[in-house]
Design a protein around this motif. Structure first.
Motif: not given
Lengths: 425, 425
Positions: B151, B165, B169, B179, B181, B191, B226
């Motif tokens: 993202v 966003t 996310a 996620v 990024s 994100a 993430t």
């Protein structure tokens, strides 16, 4: 003839093709395929004569209509007898000469396929093409398909949709396109208004001013800025809240319908009207539409006819853009954000190039990988040596030296007594 | 060995593949194709030994590297001697064991292609795959590509972009996606935050709370919500304003970089970092991007790797959506408006079906043309007769009667003593 015509007061077959087609538009709903096949098989006058007669079956006609329908992809139909019982109850209502007089009084007329001015684009509807088009307005010639863009959308548009529509419509007319829409509230109305704003100047539009009539032949045959294709008759403007707008369109553009004067719009007629908008235009643009919307129906008609479809994006939180996003997701439409995109979509490739906005990064676009590494390595404040640049950039001395030369020419590096630094603009 | 290694204090070749790869990440910039070809041809230890030696040319090595480059599509290169002059100035800086100790102190490590945990998705980069990945954070296993979504977007996002966003996310993590990024300001930060909001609950995130360490093996190998892939070293968080966010990511997720500790991010490294983000993920989604934006670079990397690319639409007036619309116009991205779309894009077709919003018109969707005509003809107030309905609808009596039966069953028509009318809900 009167023997074979028990219901209506006058038999209209034999009064010519124009009168016959005028009458048939009242007997048959839009896109009545058996009816259109009958007209195709017998011609308008013979078809009307058959309906006006008391004949209930005719093996030859039945076979011909069946063949025409089969050729158009319709394999089954309920037969001539059943179809006749649909059309005949309406014979009592037909008055084609009165209808023709009515639209003539409005400064309009009937456009039939036999006319030179018949929009050739409608042939793409094949058997589904309209029997005729009732026309109203000062402009008498419908423009070529390549110059027509349908701008459609939902009735309950947002201010965002209203703004985008108005800007797109104005800009399309400035690019010599005719904006075609459905005369409804919301996006349709903003599309027509945006188009009229160019044609007349804002003052005439605001004042509801009317051009001095009659127009010369050349004036009346000029390309209309906008055309409203209605689901009801051209004599009764729907919705009534758009009455003034639609009158302005008749003064500076054109109003069309395939149904005769006095006809009410119905859900079915709205859906069929959408096929006409799609067929008449080179591209159909949906500015705002809900997940389910009549505008999507127009878009699907356009796609079926291999016309280009554009959708304007919007906020993912706006229900009024959900239909546009749906078209984009399904690959049924191309993303368009302004009139330039739409002009490009309409196929005049090269004539209307998308202007690429320039950004800060444009300066670096031409740099090769090694020069980019070198540029990154160049200090902003204190100058540095070539040896140090080799280490920082990970480049050989030779590459650094030739790269510094290129960057210097591009105004990105400068040489000081103490070494090299980046040049800031 | 010291004879052949005049610059650095220690010769690191011979200390094992991991140490060699650690050293090579400092000698070579990301995606240094001749360097990667050298490693491919000789193996990491031999490649490092060659750079550490004083050998300036070797016909066999030269031919092998040329062959590897040719197989990867690079037909011309400047030759081994030139490449060696690029790498050797950095020998004075290498300290792979110190680097490994540094990241180990941070609870991190080095992932190398020889490890079981090496992300298989990186093989799609072929020769351009990174030499190794420096890792930091409590989660040690990078998830499978099929569970990773990138993202990305512009640094100067709007509140619209921030909201979309964060929602996307959060919802992706709830659907068991990681996620990925770039740890930058704007879309990247939103994100990561959106993803962390699920993992920890909002309270831990707000308080900057840290989970009790050490984690069990199972905990440390759990899928991270993430992952931030950095353009600089994992020991120096960039930008500094995201310091706290990136620390939180190390506590609950993973931070990765192909450059060694202490490395500054540069424009070139940002662009190369983008290829890693694209390669690691099943799909790349651009939420907001200007016409020229690094996020588009990530999108193009993804497209080159045959990964799916999604773009979130926005206002046509927002410069921050112009890049997304550009991707949509060019057909380089699919329109996505929420996490469900993205999950579908990620290819789990059938698993994540788009929920079709229902609209008012749904009621009529199942109706055939004739029933639609009949429904349109039914009066809302005063009931009417079948004969009258035949005329108004343009349908035969038989069709009207059977149609009324269907509409009655559907609750759309009702029969009164005086005839038929539409049923209003």
């Amino acid at each position: 003839m009167s023997d074979s015509h028990p219901r209506g007061s006058v038999a209209w077959a034999g009064h010519g093709i124009r009168v016959a087609r005028a009458a048939l538009t009242r007997l048959m709903e839009p896109a009545d395929m058996p009816g259109l096949a009958l007209i195709e098989a017998l011609g308008p006058e013979e078809a009307l004569a058959l309906i006006e007669s008391t004949v209930d079956s005719d093996a030859t006609v039945e076979r011909e209509v069946t063949e025409v329908l089969a050729a158009a992809g319709t394999r089954r139909w309920s037969g001539l007898a059943e179809a006749l019982t649909r059309w005949r109850p309406r014979l009592v209502d037909i008055a084609p000469q009165r209808d023709l007089d009515t639209v003539r009084r409005f400064g309009g007329g009937l456009i039939i396929p036999e006319d030179d001015g018949w929009p050739q684009a409608l042939h793409d509807l094949e058997l589904g093409a309209p029997i005729a088009l009732w026309r109203r307005g000062t402009r008498t010639l419908f423009p070529e398909q390549s110059r027509c863009i349908a701008v459609v959308g939902s009735r309950d548009c947002t201010s965002y949709g209203a703004n985008v529509t108005a800007e797109i419509a104005t800009s399309l007319v400035q690019r010599n396109f005719t904006v075609v829409s459905g005369g409804a509230y919301g996006i349709d109305a903003h599309a027509h208004r945006g188009a009229l704003a160019v044609a007349s100047g804002a003052s005439a539009l605001m004042a509801g001013g009317s051009p001095s009539l009659p127009l010369t032949k050349r004036e009346s045959e000029a390309q209309p800025p906008t055309v409203a294709v209605m689901a009801g008759g051209v004599d009764r403007f729907y919705p009534s809240g758009n009455d003034e707008l639609l009158h302005t369109i008749t003064e500076q553009g054109m109003v069309l319908a395939e149904v005769p004067p006095g006809t009410n719009p119905t859900r079915y007629r709205f859906l069929q009207r959408n096929r006409l908008i799609a067929a008449l235009c080179q591209a159909t643009v949906v500015v705002e539409a809900r997940w389910r919307s009549g505008a999507l129906n127009t878009a699907h008609h356009a796609a079926t006819l291999s016309r280009m479809v554009g959708a304007v994006p919007g906020s993912v939180y706006s229900a009024n853009s959900a239909g546009c996003h749906r078209l984009l997701k399904e690959g049924a439409a191309v993303c368009v954000t302004d009139a330039a995109d739409i002009a490009e979509l309409a196929g005049s490739i090269g004539e209307h190039l998308v202007d690429e906005p320039t950004g800060d990064d444009a300066l670096y676009d031409g740099l090769g990988t090694q020069d980019l590494l070198l540029l990154d390595a160049l200090p902003l404040r204190t100058a540095t040596t070539v040896d140090k640049l080799c280490v920082v950039a990970g480049l050989s001395a030779q590459t650094v030296l030739s790269g510094l030369g290129r960057l210097e020419v591009m105004g990105l590096a400068e040489r000081l007594a103490s070494g090299w630094k980046r040049r800031i603009w």
